[in-house]
Design an enzyme around this catalytic site. Structure first.
Site, PDB file in Angstrom:
ATOM      1  N   GLY A 156     -15.943  16.415  47.942  1.00  0.00           N
ATOM      2  CA  GLY A 156     -15.364  15.195  48.506  1.00  0.00           C
ATOM      3  C   GLY A 156     -14.010  15.315  49.178  1.00  0.00           C
ATOM      4  O   GLY A 156     -13.680  14.534  50.069  1.00  0.00           O
ATOM      5  N   GLU A 161      -7.650  15.884  45.113  1.00  0.00           N
ATOM      6  CA  GLU A 161      -8.899  15.161  44.849  1.00  0.00           C
ATOM      7  C   GLU A 161      -9.121  14.089  45.908  1.00  0.00           C
ATOM      8  O   GLU A 161      -8.157  13.543  46.459  1.00  0.00           O
ATOM      9  CB  GLU A 161      -8.800  14.462  43.482  1.00  0.00           C
ATOM     10  CG  GLU A 161      -9.589  15.129  42.385  1.00  0.00           C
ATOM     11  CD  GLU A 161     -11.098  14.961  42.516  1.00  0.00           C
ATOM     12  OE1 GLU A 161     -11.638  14.958  43.638  1.00  0.00           O
ATOM     13  OE2 GLU A 161     -11.750  14.846  41.468  1.00  0.00           O
ATOM     14  N   ASP A 162     -10.377  13.777  46.161  1.00  0.00           N
ATOM     15  CA  ASP A 162     -10.679  12.660  47.061  1.00  0.00           C
ATOM     16  C   ASP A 162     -10.424  11.335  46.351  1.00  0.00           C
ATOM     17  O   ASP A 162      -9.816  10.425  46.889  1.00  0.00           O
ATOM     18  CB  ASP A 162     -12.133  12.733  47.568  1.00  0.00           C
ATOM     19  CG  ASP A 162     -13.149  12.951  46.447  1.00  0.00           C
ATOM     20  OD1 ASP A 162     -12.743  13.152  45.289  1.00  0.00           O
ATOM     21  OD2 ASP A 162     -14.355  12.921  46.737  1.00  0.00           O
ATOM     22  N   ASP A 169     -11.452   8.559  39.494  1.00  0.00           N
ATOM     23  CA  ASP A 169     -12.233   7.429  38.976  1.00  0.00           C
ATOM     24  C   ASP A 169     -11.979   7.379  37.461  1.00  0.00           C
ATOM     25  O   ASP A 169     -10.933   6.910  37.030  1.00  0.00           O
ATOM     26  CB  ASP A 169     -13.692   7.739  39.350  1.00  0.00           C
ATOM     27  CG  ASP A 169     -14.674   6.619  39.115  1.00  0.00           C
ATOM     28  OD1 ASP A 169     -14.563   5.584  39.763  1.00  0.00           O
ATOM     29  OD2 ASP A 169     -15.585   6.791  38.283  1.00  0.00           O
ATOM     30  N   LYS A 209      -8.614   4.787  41.375  1.00  0.00           N
ATOM     31  CA  LYS A 209      -9.153   3.515  40.880  1.00  0.00           C
ATOM     32  C   LYS A 209      -8.557   3.231  39.504  1.00  0.00           C
ATOM     33  O   LYS A 209      -9.114   3.676  38.486  1.00  0.00           O
ATOM     34  CB  LYS A 209     -10.684   3.630  40.724  1.00  0.00           C
ATOM     35  CG  LYS A 209     -11.467   3.729  42.016  1.00  0.00           C
ATOM     36  CD  LYS A 209     -12.957   3.794  41.654  1.00  0.00           C
ATOM     37  CE  LYS A 209     -13.842   3.952  42.839  1.00  0.00           C
ATOM     38  NZ  LYS A 209     -15.243   4.247  42.453  1.00  0.00           N
ATOM     39  N   ASP A 248     -19.444  10.717  49.633  1.00  0.00           N
ATOM     40  CA  ASP A 248     -20.837  10.570  50.061  1.00  0.00           C
ATOM     41  C   ASP A 248     -21.593   9.510  49.278  1.00  0.00           C
ATOM     42  O   ASP A 248     -21.195   9.108  48.183  1.00  0.00           O
ATOM     43  CB  ASP A 248     -21.574  11.899  49.885  1.00  0.00           C
ATOM     44  CG  ASP A 248     -21.860  12.200  48.408  1.00  0.00           C
ATOM     45  OD1 ASP A 248     -20.927  12.109  47.600  1.00  0.00           O
ATOM     46  OD2 ASP A 248     -23.016  12.511  48.073  1.00  0.00           O
TER      47      ASP A 248
END
Ligand code: 5GP
Ligand code: MG
Length: 193
Positions: free
Chosen positions: A48, A102-103, A106, A134, A162
């Site tokens: 990612g 990191e993308d 979470d 997030k 994705d």
């Protein structure tokens, strides 16, 4: 702005490419100041983060290295606590300042996994840079040193992220459009009748 269809679902724009570029630029500036003379190693977590790391390091003007690890923890649209290492770290980490790239953070499982690996390898200093964060989904306590964009607890695609292997090439970031998706489902049902 028009919706896009990915894997049979309708997605709408959530974060535009210019918002992303501005946020990436801001982080790069901070890193240029904070990590000057530290020769940091940017450790990109594949898949990612490939777009983010490319745009980020183009704006990093200090001496640095770039390397990659490949992990997998996500199944379709939710995070699993089981992390698989597909390509491991093959750089000398001992004594180095490492920036994990990191993308999206979470639950934080992935970032904690990489962090612990780097600790074991005796990194001098470990920083975390994430394009998206997030906070509502985060279950860990590691500080995210450089967050470009704080994101809602929704499933996002585009700019490296994705949906079932598609959408990584998009320059904007999209979110599922529930209303349009329902309409699309009804239309598809009619056609298939
Ligand atoms: P974590 O381990 O923090 O729960 O999840 C981290 C990884 O899950 C991210 O690096 C990313 O690859 C994937 N991920 C988390 N949230 C999303 C999302 O909203 N969309 C997509 N496409 N991937 C996500
Ligand atoms: Mg990732």
């Amino acid at each position: 702005m028009s919706n896009i269809i990915l894997g049979g679902h309708s997605f709408k724009i959530k974060i535009t490419s210019s918002e992303i570029q501005k946020a990436v630029s801001d982080i790069a500036k901070q890193i240029n100041t904070d990590l000057k003379n530290k020769n940091p190693l940017f450790l990109c977590v594949l898949n990612g983060s490939f777009m983010f790391v490319a745009d980020l390091v183009k704006q990093v003007k200090i001496e640095c290295g770039v390397s990659f690890v490949k992990l997998s923890s996500y199944e379709e649209t939710s995070s699993t606590a089981q992390i698989k290492e597909l390509i491991g770290i093959n750089e000398v980490i001992k004594g180095r300042t490492v920036v994990i790239v990191e993308d999206i953070v979470d639950t934080g499982e992935t970032i904690e996994f990489v962090y612990n690996q780097l600790k074991k390898l005796d990194a001098a200093e470990i920083k975390i840079a994430s394009l998206l964060f997030k906070p509502e989904a985060y279950l860990k306590s590691l500080p995210i040193d450089y967050t470009a964009i704080v994101a809602p607890n929704d499933f996002l695609v585009g700019y490296g992220l994705d949906y079932k292997g598609h959408g990584r090439n998009l320059t904007d970031i999209y979110v599922l459009d529930y209303e349009a998706d329902e309409k699309l489902k009804r239309k598809t049902k009619k056609i298939n009748k």
